[in-house]
Write a protein that holds these residues in place. Structure first.
Motif, PDB file in Angstrom:
ATOM      1  N   VAL A 163      -2.291 -18.330  54.324  1.00 24.41           N
ATOM      2  CA  VAL A 163      -2.624 -17.295  53.350  1.00 24.41           C
ATOM      3  C   VAL A 163      -2.968 -16.009  54.090  1.00 24.41           C
ATOM      4  O   VAL A 163      -3.800 -16.013  55.000  1.00 24.41           O
ATOM      5  N   LEU A 164      -2.326 -14.911  53.712  1.00 25.08           N
ATOM      6  CA  LEU A 164      -2.618 -13.610  54.310  1.00 25.08           C
ATOM      7  C   LEU A 164      -3.655 -12.881  53.467  1.00 25.08           C
ATOM      8  O   LEU A 164      -3.530 -12.769  52.245  1.00 25.08           O
ATOM      9  N   ILE A 165      -4.694 -12.386  54.144  1.00 21.48           N
ATOM     10  CA  ILE A 165      -5.785 -11.668  53.472  1.00 21.48           C
ATOM     11  C   ILE A 165      -6.143 -10.422  54.291  1.00 21.48           C
ATOM     12  O   ILE A 165      -5.792 -10.320  55.468  1.00 21.48           O
ATOM     13  N   PRO A 166      -6.880  -9.474  53.700  1.00 15.65           N
ATOM     14  CA  PRO A 166      -7.344  -8.322  54.490  1.00 15.65           C
ATOM     15  C   PRO A 166      -8.487  -8.725  55.423  1.00 15.65           C
ATOM     16  O   PRO A 166      -9.083  -9.803  55.283  1.00 15.65           O
ATOM     17  N   GLY A 167      -8.813  -7.861  56.362  1.00 16.03           N
ATOM     18  CA  GLY A 167      -9.921  -8.113  57.273  1.00 16.03           C
ATOM     19  C   GLY A 167     -11.249  -8.193  56.533  1.00 16.03           C
ATOM     20  O   GLY A 167     -11.436  -7.601  55.470  1.00 16.03           O
ATOM     21  N   PHE A 168     -12.182  -8.942  57.112  1.00 14.40           N
ATOM     22  CA  PHE A 168     -13.503  -9.133  56.503  1.00 14.40           C
ATOM     23  C   PHE A 168     -14.397  -7.911  56.705  1.00 14.40           C
ATOM     24  O   PHE A 168     -14.238  -7.151  57.663  1.00 14.40           O
ATOM     25  N   ILE A 169     -15.375  -7.785  55.819  1.00 10.97           N
ATOM     26  CA  ILE A 169     -16.428  -6.779  55.963  1.00 10.97           C
ATOM     27  C   ILE A 169     -17.763  -7.508  56.129  1.00 10.97           C
ATOM     28  O   ILE A 169     -18.181  -8.261  55.251  1.00 10.97           O
ATOM     29  N   ASN A 170     -18.397  -7.301  57.259  1.00  9.56           N
ATOM     30  CA  ASN A 170     -19.725  -7.865  57.542  1.00  9.56           C
ATOM     31  C   ASN A 170     -20.757  -6.822  57.115  1.00  9.56           C
ATOM     32  O   ASN A 170     -21.005  -5.859  57.822  1.00  9.56           O
ATOM     33  N   ALA A 171     -21.350  -7.041  55.945  1.00 11.52           N
ATOM     34  CA  ALA A 171     -22.198  -6.002  55.355  1.00 11.52           C
ATOM     35  C   ALA A 171     -23.580  -5.909  55.971  1.00 11.52           C
ATOM     36  O   ALA A 171     -24.320  -4.960  55.685  1.00 11.52           O
ATOM     37  N   HIS A 172     -23.961  -6.885  56.817  1.00 10.41           N
ATOM     38  CA  HIS A 172     -25.293  -6.810  57.428  1.00 10.41           C
ATOM     39  C   HIS A 172     -25.324  -7.499  58.788  1.00 10.41           C
ATOM     40  O   HIS A 172     -25.016  -8.689  58.911  1.00 10.41           O
ATOM     41  N   CYS A 173     -25.728  -6.747  59.798  1.00 12.19           N
ATOM     42  CA  CYS A 173     -25.812  -7.278  61.158  1.00 12.19           C
ATOM     43  C   CYS A 173     -26.880  -6.496  61.924  1.00 12.19           C
ATOM     44  O   CYS A 173     -27.333  -5.429  61.482  1.00 12.19           O
ATOM     45  N   HIS A 174     -27.302  -7.056  63.061  1.00 15.51           N
ATOM     46  CA  HIS A 174     -28.182  -6.364  64.016  1.00 15.51           C
ATOM     47  C   HIS A 174     -27.552  -6.565  65.395  1.00 15.51           C
ATOM     48  O   HIS A 174     -27.952  -7.465  66.143  1.00 15.51           O
ATOM     49  N   LEU A 175     -26.596  -5.740  65.742  1.00 15.20           N
ATOM     50  CA  LEU A 175     -25.865  -5.899  66.998  1.00 15.20           C
ATOM     51  C   LEU A 175     -26.801  -5.849  68.199  1.00 15.20           C
ATOM     52  O   LEU A 175     -26.611  -6.581  69.176  1.00 15.20           O
ATOM     53  N   GLU A 176     -27.830  -5.001  68.134  1.00 16.95           N
ATOM     54  CA  GLU A 176     -28.692  -4.815  69.299  1.00 16.95           C
ATOM     55  C   GLU A 176     -29.609  -6.007  69.571  1.00 16.95           C
ATOM     56  O   GLU A 176     -30.325  -6.015  70.562  1.00 16.95           O
ATOM     57  N   LEU A 177     -29.568  -7.019  68.728  1.00 17.76           N
ATOM     58  CA  LEU A 177     -30.319  -8.258  68.984  1.00 17.76           C
ATOM     59  C   LEU A 177     -29.429  -9.366  69.541  1.00 17.76           C
ATOM     60  O   LEU A 177     -29.864 -10.521  69.625  1.00 17.76           O
ATOM     61  N   SER A 178     -28.213  -9.035  69.950  1.00 16.14           N
ATOM     62  CA  SER A 178     -27.247 -10.059  70.382  1.00 16.14           C
ATOM     63  C   SER A 178     -27.730 -10.848  71.597  1.00 16.14           C
ATOM     64  O   SER A 178     -27.348 -12.008  71.780  1.00 16.14           O
ATOM     65  N   HIS A 179     -28.570 -10.230  72.430  1.00 20.60           N
ATOM     66  CA  HIS A 179     -29.058 -10.924  73.630  1.00 20.60           C
ATOM     67  C   HIS A 179     -30.077 -12.015  73.309  1.00 20.60           C
ATOM     68  O   HIS A 179     -30.490 -12.759  74.203  1.00 20.60           O
ATOM     69  N   LEU A 180     -30.463 -12.139  72.041  1.00 22.03           N
ATOM     70  CA  LEU A 180     -31.449 -13.153  71.646  1.00 22.03           C
ATOM     71  C   LEU A 180     -30.798 -14.448  71.173  1.00 22.03           C
ATOM     72  O   LEU A 180     -31.487 -15.320  70.626  1.00 22.03           O
TER      73      LEU A 180
ATOM     74  N   ILE B 163     -21.860  -8.787  44.887  1.00 24.28           N
ATOM     75  CA  ILE B 163     -22.299  -9.593  46.026  1.00 24.28           C
ATOM     76  C   ILE B 163     -21.450  -9.254  47.250  1.00 24.28           C
ATOM     77  O   ILE B 163     -20.221  -9.145  47.147  1.00 24.28           O
ATOM     78  N   ALA B 164     -22.102  -9.075  48.389  1.00 23.72           N
ATOM     79  CA  ALA B 164     -21.413  -8.891  49.667  1.00 23.72           C
ATOM     80  C   ALA B 164     -21.972  -9.908  50.651  1.00 23.72           C
ATOM     81  O   ALA B 164     -22.988 -10.563  50.385  1.00 23.72           O
ATOM     82  N   ILE B 165     -21.302 -10.039  51.793  1.00 20.44           N
ATOM     83  CA  ILE B 165     -21.685 -11.065  52.768  1.00 20.44           C
ATOM     84  C   ILE B 165     -21.977 -10.426  54.120  1.00 20.44           C
ATOM     85  O   ILE B 165     -21.250  -9.554  54.586  1.00 20.44           O
ATOM     86  N   GLY B 166     -23.068 -10.891  54.748  1.00 20.90           N
ATOM     87  CA  GLY B 166     -23.413 -10.460  56.099  1.00 20.90           C
ATOM     88  C   GLY B 166     -23.645 -11.658  56.993  1.00 20.90           C
ATOM     89  O   GLY B 166     -23.733 -12.803  56.527  1.00 20.90           O
ATOM     90  N   THR B 167     -23.748 -11.393  58.280  1.00 18.96           N
ATOM     91  CA  THR B 167     -23.990 -12.467  59.255  1.00 18.96           C
ATOM     92  C   THR B 167     -25.403 -12.434  59.826  1.00 18.96           C
ATOM     93  O   THR B 167     -25.815 -13.380  60.488  1.00 18.96           O
ATOM     94  N   ASP B 168     -26.142 -11.322  59.575  1.00 17.99           N
ATOM     95  CA  ASP B 168     -27.384 -11.072  60.291  1.00 17.99           C
ATOM     96  C   ASP B 168     -27.090 -11.065  61.795  1.00 17.99           C
ATOM     97  O   ASP B 168     -25.954 -10.802  62.203  1.00 17.99           O
ATOM     98  N   SER B 169     -28.064 -11.372  62.628  1.00 19.97           N
ATOM     99  CA  SER B 169     -27.895 -11.193  64.077  1.00 19.97           C
ATOM    100  C   SER B 169     -27.782 -12.519  64.810  1.00 19.97           C
ATOM    101  O   SER B 169     -28.009 -13.582  64.246  1.00 19.97           O
ATOM    102  N   LEU B 170     -27.484 -12.429  66.096  1.00 20.91           N
ATOM    103  CA  LEU B 170     -27.464 -13.635  66.926  1.00 20.91           C
ATOM    104  C   LEU B 170     -28.872 -14.122  67.269  1.00 20.91           C
ATOM    105  O   LEU B 170     -29.025 -15.149  67.916  1.00 20.91           O
ATOM    106  N   ALA B 171     -29.889 -13.408  66.808  1.00 25.39           N
ATOM    107  CA  ALA B 171     -31.250 -13.945  66.875  1.00 25.39           C
ATOM    108  C   ALA B 171     -31.445 -15.006  65.801  1.00 25.39           C
ATOM    109  O   ALA B 171     -32.297 -15.887  65.938  1.00 25.39           O
ATOM    110  N   SER B 172     -30.645 -14.933  64.725  1.00 24.01           N
ATOM    111  CA  SER B 172     -30.805 -15.836  63.589  1.00 24.01           C
ATOM    112  C   SER B 172     -29.509 -16.570  63.228  1.00 24.01           C
ATOM    113  O   SER B 172     -29.382 -17.108  62.134  1.00 24.01           O
ATOM    114  N   ASN B 173     -28.573 -16.590  64.152  1.00 21.77           N
ATOM    115  CA  ASN B 173     -27.260 -17.186  63.881  1.00 21.77           C
ATOM    116  C   ASN B 173     -26.641 -17.591  65.208  1.00 21.77           C
ATOM    117  O   ASN B 173     -27.002 -17.053  66.266  1.00 21.77           O
TER     118      ASN B 173
END
Length: 389
Positions: free
Chosen positions: A52-69, A305-315
Motif C-alpha cells: 500500500v502506498l501512502i504519504p509520509g508520516f507527520i510526527n506532531a510531538h517530539c523532543h529531539l534534544e533529549l535523544s541522548h537519554l 487527533i494527531a500522533i506524536g512519538t515524544d522523545s527517546l527519554a520516554s520511547n
C-alpha cells in the motif's frame, strides 16, 4: 524526469483508496498526477510494488534534544518521577548530544517521517534541523512558576526562537503545572494569532489532583526544587478546565498526551470553541504512566487527533508506524483509514503544513511510503515501511 509508482492500493488520505493506483512524481518528490489503472498515461514505465502506498508520516510531538537519554530514564514510575530523572540526567557533552540528535533525525526520516513538531529548551538542535530532510516546526518551551519571572521567561524563549526557521517556529507554554497564572496571562498578550501553541496536557492524574484538590506528587516536586506553592489555589476541576481560558482565543492549540482527559474535559474544550488538536503519544504514555488516553471518546466527540512519538527519554523508537501498531493492538476496533489520517494530514494541519504535506495530492511534496505485509488494511506487528520517495 517523471517517475510512476504503483501498488496494490494507493491511499491518498484525503480521498478514497485506489486499487492498483498510480502516482506520478518528479525528481523533487512533487506529485504530478494520481491515476486509477485505466487512466494512466500511455507508454510510461511504471515501478510496481506489492503493498500500500501512502504519504509520509507527520510526527506532531517530539523532543529531539533529549535523544541522548535513550534507555536512561526509569519506566512506568509516573510523570513526576520521569521529570525528576530527566532533570538529573539531561546534562551531557555537546558532542554526545549532537550525535544522538543526528542519529534520531536520520532514523525518523528512514521511518517515513516527513515533518516533526519538536519541543526545545535551547538552540542546540538548530543545525541538525537546518541540514535535515525533515521539515521541523520548532516549539520553544516556556517554563516559569515564579510570577516575577514571567516577562523574562518569554524574552528568553524569543531569543531561542531566533535560532530556528522563522516560518516554522513558535513559542509555547510547557505545561499547566510548570507555568504560573501570571505567565499564562503574559503569554496571551505577547503572541500573534499565527503562533501555534503546543502544550503538554493531562499526561498524569497528578496534574488533575494538583488543580482539583491541591494534593499529590507535584507538591513534593515543588518542595524539592525550592518553589513554594502556598499561593496556589485548588480549582475543584481538572487542569484543562482551569488554564484554557488563559490561552489566546484565536490560536491553533495542540494538546499533547491527554492521557487523563475526560469526557467532561472534552465537552469543556468544545464549548470553549477553540481550534484544538489532540495529539497522542501512545508508547510514551505507556513508558511513563503505563496508561493510554481514552481514544474512543476522542473519536466519538469528533476530535481532531494527531500522533506524536515524544522523545527517546520516554520511547525506544521515533516511529509513527510503531505508535500506530500500539494503538491498533490496544484498540482493535480502530480503522486504518481513520488512524492513517491521524498520522498524516491531521498532523500536517496541526503544524500548518497541509499545503505541501500530509496527503497524496497534485502539487504537494508529501513523501511516498510503501506499507508492506498488510492484509485487509489491518495494522499488525508484521507490517513494515519502506521509503519510496
Amino acid at each position: 524526469m517523471v517517475h510512476y509508482y504503483s501498488a496494490d492500493y494507493v491511499m491518498p488520505v484525503t480521498s478514497s483508496p485506489i486499487k492498483n493506483g498510480v502516482i506520478a512524481m518528479d525528481e523533487n518528490g512533487t506529485v504530478l498526477g494520481i491515476y486509477d489503472n485505466d487512466s494512466v498515461p500511455k507508454n510510461v514505465e511504471i515501478e510496481r510494488f506489492k503493498g500500500v502506498l501512502i504519504p509520509g508520516f507527520i510526527n506532531a510531538h517530539c523532543h529531539l534534544e533529549l535523544s541522548h537519554l535513550l534507555g536512561k530514564i526509569s519506566q512506568k514510575k509516573g510523570l513526576v518521577k520521569f521529570i525528576t530523572e530527566v532533570m538529573s540526567n539531561r546534562s551531557a557533552d555537546d558532542d554526545v548530544i549532537q550525535k544522538a540528535m543526528d542519529l534520531a533525525d536520520k532514523a525518523m526520516y528512514a521511518n517515513g517521517i516527513q515533518a516533526v513538531g519538536d519541543h526545545v529548551n535551547s538552540a542546540v538542535s538548530a543545525k541538525i534541523k537546518e541540514d535535515s530532510k525533515i521539515v521541523y516546526h520548532t516549539f520553544v518551551e516556556i517554563l516559569g512558576l515564579r510570577e516575577e519571572e514571567a516577562a523574562q521567561k518569554i524574552d528568553e524563549a524569543r531569543e531561542i526562537e531566533f535560532s530556528f526557521d522563522s516560518g516554522h517556529a513558535s513559542i509555547t507554554l510547557h505545561a499547566p503545572y510548570s507555568c504560573s497564572k501570571v505567565l499564562f496571562k503574559a503569554f496571551k498578550k505577547s503572541v500573534s494569532e499565527d503562533n501555534i501553541i503546543s502544550i503538554h496536557n493531562q499526561e498524569s492524574e497528578e496534574e488533575n489532583k494538583l488543580f482539583r484538590y491541591k494534593t499529590g506528587e507535584f507538591l513534593e516536586f515543588y518542595e524539592k526544587i525550592g518553589f513554594s506553592a502556598d499561593e496556589f489555589k485548588a480549582q475543584a476541576r481538572n487542569s484543562i478546565q482551569t488554564y484554557m481560558s488563559y490561552l489566546p482565543t484565536g490560536n491553533k492549540v495542540i494538546l499533547v498526551h491527554n492521557t487523563y482527559t475526560s469526557l467532561k474535559d472534552l465537552d469543556f474544550i468544545r464549548r470553549m470553541g477553540r481550534d484544538v488538536v489532540m495529539c497522542i503519544c501512545p508508547k510514551a504514555n505507556l513508558y511513563i504512566e503505563d496508561a493510554l488516553p481514552k481514544v474512543s471518546i476522542f473519536e466519538q466527540n469528533g476530535c481532531e487527533i494527531a500522533i506524536g512519538t515524544d522523545s527517546l527519554a520516554s520511547n525506544d523508537t521515533l516511529s509513527v508506524l510503531d505508535e500506530l501498531k500500539v494503538l491498533h493492538k490496544h484498540f482493535p476496533e480502530l480503522d486504518f483509514n481513520q488512524t492513517l489520517k491521524w498520522a498524516t494530514i491531521n498532523g500536517a494541519k496541526a503544524l500548518t503544513l497541509e499545503e505541501s504535506l500530509g496527503s497524496l495530492e497534485v502539487g504537494k511534496t508529501p513523501g511516498l511510503l510503501l506499507v508492506k505485509n498488510m492484509n485487509h488494511f489491518k495494522v499488525t506487528d508484521k507490517i513494515e515501511i519502506e521509503r519510496i520517495a
